[in-house]
Design an enzyme around this catalytic site. Structure first.
Site, PDB file in Angstrom:
ATOM      1  N   THR A   1       0.861  -1.192   0.000  1.00 42.01           N
ATOM      2  CA  THR A   1       0.000   0.000   0.000  1.00 42.01           C
ATOM      3  C   THR A   1       0.892   1.234   0.000  1.00 42.01           C
ATOM      4  O   THR A   1       2.035   1.168   0.434  1.00 42.01           O
ATOM      5  CB  THR A   1      -0.895   0.041   1.252  1.00 42.01           C
ATOM      6  OG1 THR A   1      -0.043  -0.005   2.391  1.00 42.01           O
ATOM      7  CG2 THR A   1      -1.852  -1.125   1.279  1.00 42.01           C
TER       8      THR A   1
ATOM      9  N   GLU B   1      -6.053  -3.197  -1.085  1.00 39.93           N
ATOM     10  CA  GLU B   1      -6.573  -4.338  -0.331  1.00 39.93           C
ATOM     11  C   GLU B   1      -7.795  -4.983  -0.979  1.00 39.93           C
ATOM     12  O   GLU B   1      -8.218  -6.064  -0.575  1.00 39.93           O
ATOM     13  CB  GLU B   1      -6.965  -3.891   1.092  1.00 39.93           C
ATOM     14  CG  GLU B   1      -5.804  -3.535   1.997  1.00 39.93           C
ATOM     15  CD  GLU B   1      -5.384  -2.061   1.884  1.00 39.93           C
ATOM     16  OE1 GLU B   1      -5.620  -1.460   0.819  1.00 39.93           O
ATOM     17  OE2 GLU B   1      -4.825  -1.537   2.849  1.00 39.93           O
TER      18      GLU B   1
ATOM     19  N   LYS C   1     -14.157  17.557  11.819  1.00 45.92           N
ATOM     20  CA  LYS C   1     -15.109  17.456  12.937  1.00 45.92           C
ATOM     21  C   LYS C   1     -15.257  18.836  13.566  1.00 45.92           C
ATOM     22  O   LYS C   1     -14.443  19.258  14.375  1.00 45.92           O
ATOM     23  CB  LYS C   1     -14.625  16.421  13.943  1.00 45.92           C
ATOM     24  CG  LYS C   1     -14.545  15.034  13.321  1.00 45.92           C
ATOM     25  CD  LYS C   1     -13.804  14.034  14.186  1.00 45.92           C
ATOM     26  CE  LYS C   1     -13.417  12.833  13.351  1.00 45.92           C
ATOM     27  NZ  LYS C   1     -12.032  12.856  12.837  1.00 45.92           N
TER      28      LYS C   1
ATOM     29  N   TRP D   1     -19.924  16.643  11.310  1.00 49.78           N
ATOM     30  CA  TRP D   1     -18.911  16.322  10.315  1.00 49.78           C
ATOM     31  C   TRP D   1     -19.070  17.196   9.080  1.00 49.78           C
ATOM     32  O   TRP D   1     -20.167  17.364   8.564  1.00 49.78           O
ATOM     33  CB  TRP D   1     -19.048  14.845   9.869  1.00 49.78           C
ATOM     34  CG  TRP D   1     -18.481  13.880  10.858  1.00 49.78           C
ATOM     35  CD1 TRP D   1     -17.949  14.188  12.088  1.00 49.78           C
ATOM     36  CD2 TRP D   1     -18.390  12.453  10.718  1.00 49.78           C
ATOM     37  NE1 TRP D   1     -17.529  13.033  12.705  1.00 49.78           N
ATOM     38  CE2 TRP D   1     -17.784  11.957  11.903  1.00 49.78           C
ATOM     39  CE3 TRP D   1     -18.739  11.566   9.719  1.00 49.78           C
ATOM     40  CZ2 TRP D   1     -17.538  10.598  12.093  1.00 49.78           C
ATOM     41  CZ3 TRP D   1     -18.507  10.212   9.906  1.00 49.78           C
ATOM     42  CH2 TRP D   1     -17.907   9.736  11.084  1.00 49.78           C
TER      43      TRP D   1
HETATM   44  P1  AMP Z   1      -4.865   2.705  -2.771  1.00 47.27           P
HETATM   45  O1  AMP Z   1      -4.781   1.488  -1.941  1.00 47.27           O
HETATM   46  O2  AMP Z   1      -3.590   3.465  -2.851  1.00 47.27           O
HETATM   47  O3  AMP Z   1      -5.455   2.412  -4.104  1.00 47.27           O
HETATM   48  O4  AMP Z   1      -5.862   3.720  -2.034  1.00 47.27           O
HETATM   49  C1  AMP Z   1      -7.190   3.353  -1.735  1.00 47.27           C
HETATM   50  C2  AMP Z   1      -7.977   4.553  -1.267  1.00 47.27           C
HETATM   51  O5  AMP Z   1      -8.158   5.480  -2.338  1.00 47.27           O
HETATM   52  C3  AMP Z   1      -9.377   4.219  -0.833  1.00 47.27           C
HETATM   53  O6  AMP Z   1      -9.428   3.700   0.483  1.00 47.27           O
HETATM   54  C4  AMP Z   1     -10.067   5.578  -0.949  1.00 47.27           C
HETATM   55  O7  AMP Z   1      -9.800   6.396   0.170  1.00 47.27           O
HETATM   56  C5  AMP Z   1      -9.396   6.174  -2.157  1.00 47.27           C
HETATM   57  N1  AMP Z   1     -10.262   5.993  -3.329  1.00 47.27           N
HETATM   58  C6  AMP Z   1     -10.160   5.087  -4.303  1.00 47.27           C
HETATM   59  N2  AMP Z   1     -11.117   5.251  -5.233  1.00 47.27           N
HETATM   60  C7  AMP Z   1     -11.871   6.303  -4.838  1.00 47.27           C
HETATM   61  C8  AMP Z   1     -13.024   6.982  -5.356  1.00 47.27           C
HETATM   62  N3  AMP Z   1     -13.592   6.638  -6.507  1.00 47.27           N
HETATM   63  N4  AMP Z   1     -13.533   8.001  -4.638  1.00 47.27           N
HETATM   64  C9  AMP Z   1     -12.967   8.392  -3.476  1.00 47.27           C
HETATM   65  N5  AMP Z   1     -11.879   7.815  -2.948  1.00 47.27           N
HETATM   66  C10 AMP Z   1     -11.338   6.781  -3.611  1.00 47.27           C
END
Ligand code: AMP
Length: 552
Positions: free
Chosen positions: A187, A331, A444, A449
């Site tokens: 990640t 994940e 917050k 929120w």
């Molecule tokens: P990663 O593991 O680097 O792909 O990051 C995943 C995170 O990206 C998710 O938990 C979200 O917070 C954010 N994310 C992915 N797709 C979207 C989306 N379409 N809208 C908002 N946040 C997103």
């Protein structure tokens, strides 16, 4: 009673064999920046993958579940590695070339990578790290680049083309348990050490089928997909695997990810589909506005990785490119939701409202919302809580090293094994997810929120704002209040009062108590290694007094 069905393992090997045999004529086209792009059929790439597997085993001594890392752009050779490594029973580890050096060293050592396949153009990034990569025995270099950077390197150095040339064109692929590791990806690690997610053959197979469903990307062998999302970022959203299942042609940008070459490759190679994070699309939009091109082939665009601003979706709609918004994370392999409006909404006022949600969960992804006290919240489109998911392509733990118990931190996994996504949002009764924030980004204020994402989207719909990021900052009276940081278009004369009035006005209708009083103009929003807004940096800059903030 047991079923009478055959128990055939779902493997990456099977996807490779199918792609080569049934879709052998489909193409992987790699942009070279000058002259003709490199063109290679699935059949050719498949044969070269077999030769690579032979070379890795016979010359480099790759055995069992040894990790073979890639440090590569999106290109045909990277696709070959995608198939050769898992099919021979080893584990593909895609290194994120945008990670800071110390994190790259950490992940390569943590995964105990034995081999790194690297693009020559990336040697300036990799070569200085090699002395610290304690487990790497071999470096394989592919494509143009300065080899002298590797002079005196401790690992043995090989040329990709020489290594695979003259190798046998068959490989006795091992029988693989479908639950075995096929690939791993760390990640992006905005907090703490990066965490290793290990995909199984089974999870990749099932996820690829989902990507291919009509309700997801729904591509066929008549399509060409421009795969901008990096292969080092969650397997390029599963596209290399999914395309080998269905024969979709791939157009690979290699290192040419800037708006101008992207526009050029769309015009000349005429892809029908493309996938990338919003920042790429924002850049492309600017380019197309400044210098219009024929991009009429591109009718479907998948946007995910961070929220797609509605204004961006509208702008692409006007260009004839239909944006489909999707949500996922490393994940979740990554496909978690995709926003195809339900039949009853098509052609009605509701359609756009559905399209700007993060989308609908497929059958294999179960979802639930958890409130601040851990209580389950209803799917009513209003109750906001942390999203938790489970399913056959959702991680149940993180890699912790060989022969060690996997990691299951309590903030990431519930006691009953669901993944806690860290994303906050609502789910409608018909299963559409709307994210309102990251759990750590939500503001917050006085016990209520405020969604930073809502404010950002509203700001980015202003014609003079190219980018906007909103973060929570400490406030004596309210606990936290929003700070709006904006990037203005060149030549703009907009001031903070007018932007604030725009948020409150008919176009956005942001409630008065949510309107930011703290504002700052910045040159660009800081981005993470995968191109997402890095709000951690903004919060730090604010805390250290580095931002020029105006209080209204
Ligand atoms: P990663 O593991 O680097 O792909 O990051 C995943 C995170 O990206 C998710 O938990 C979200 O917070 C954010 N994310 C992915 N797709 C979207 C989306 N379409 N809208 C908002 N946040 C997103």
């Amino acid at each position: 009673m047991l079923s009478t069905m055959q128990d055939v393992p779902l493997t990456v090997t099977r996807i490779l064999m199918h792609g080569v045999q049934v879709h052998g004529r489909s193409q992987i086209t790699t942009w070279t920046g000058e002259g003709e792009p490199q063109r290679r059929s699935f059949a050719e790439a498949g044969t070269r993958a077999v030769q690579l597997a032979n070379a890795l085993r016979d010359e480099l001594g790759v055995r069992g579940d040894d990790r073979v890392a890639t440090f590569m752009w999106n290109n045909a050779e990277h696709v070959e590695a995608y198939f050769a490594i898992p099919a021979m029973g080893a584990v593909l580890h895609t290194l994120n070339l945008r990670l800071p050096a110390d994190q790259l060293v950490w992940v390569a050592n943590h995964a105990a990578d034995k081999v790194v396949i690297v693009n020559g153009s990336l040697l300036p990034l990799l070569a200085p790290l090699l002395p610290k990569l304690t487990t790497v025995e071999h470096v394989v270099v592919s494509g143009p680049g300065d080899r002298s950077l590797l002079d005196g390197a401790r690992p043995r150095v090989h040329e990709y083309e020489e290594l695979i040339a003259d190798r046998p064109k068959t490989f006795d692929w091992p029988e693989i348990d479908e639950r075995q590791a096929a690939a791993m990806c760390y990640t992006s690690g905005t907090t703490g050490d990066p965490k290793g997610v290990v995909f199984s053959h089974r999870s990749i197979y099932l996820h690829s089928m989902q990507v291919n469903m009509a309700q997801s990307m729904g591509l066929t062998d008549q399509d060409t997909s421009l795969v901008v999302v990096p292969q080092f970022h969650v397997n390029a959203w599963g596209l290399p695997h999914a395309t080998f299942m269905t024969g979709v042609n791939m157009l690979m940008p290699d290192r040419f990810l800037q708006p101008a070459p992207l526009a050029e490759m769309i015009e000349s190679e005429r892809p029908t589909h493309a996938a990338a994070v919003p920042t790429i699309w924002q850049g492309l939009l600017g380019e197309l506005t400044a210098k219009p091109r024929d991009v009429s082939s591109l009718t479907q665009v998948t946007i995910g990785g961070s929220a797609c601003p509605p204004s961006l979706m509208e702008a692409f709609d006007k260009l004839g490119m239909r944006v489909c918004h999707a949500w996922g994370m490393t994940e979740t392999s990554p496909l978690g939701t995709i926003a195809r409006p339900p039949a009853h909404a098509i052609g009605t006022d509701e359609e756009f409202a559905y399209r700007i949600t993060q989308g609908r969960f497929p059958a294999a992804v179960e979802a639930r919302l958890s409130g601040p006290g851990g209580e389950r919240l209803p799917w009513d489109g209003e109750s906001a809580g942390e999203l938790e998911v489970r399913g056959p392509w959702i991680a149940g733990a993180y890699y912790n090293g060989p022969d060690v118990e996997p990691l299951r931190p309590a903030d990431k996994f519930s006691e009953d094994g669901w993944l806690k996504t860290g994303d906050v949002g609502t789910i409608s009764a018909d299963g559409f997810l709307t994210l309102t924030d990251r759990a750590k980004d939500v503001i917050k204020s006085g016990g209520e929120w405020i969604s930073s994402v809502d404010l950002e989207n509203a700001l980015m719909s202003h014609p003079d704002v190219t980018e906007a990021a909103v973060v929570a900052v400490p406030d004596d009276k309210w606990g936290e209040r929003p700070l709006a940081t904006v990037v203005l278009r060149e030549g703009s004369t907009a001031d903070f009062e007018s932007l604030r009035a725009f948020l409150a006005g008919d176009a956005c209708r942001i409630a008065k108590w949510q309107l930011p009083e703290r504002w700052s103009i910045i040159a660009a929003v800081p981005k993470t290694s995968v191109g997402k807004f890095d709000k951690k940096v903004l919060r730090k800059q604010y805390a250290e007094g580095e931002l020029d903030v105006t209080q209204l």
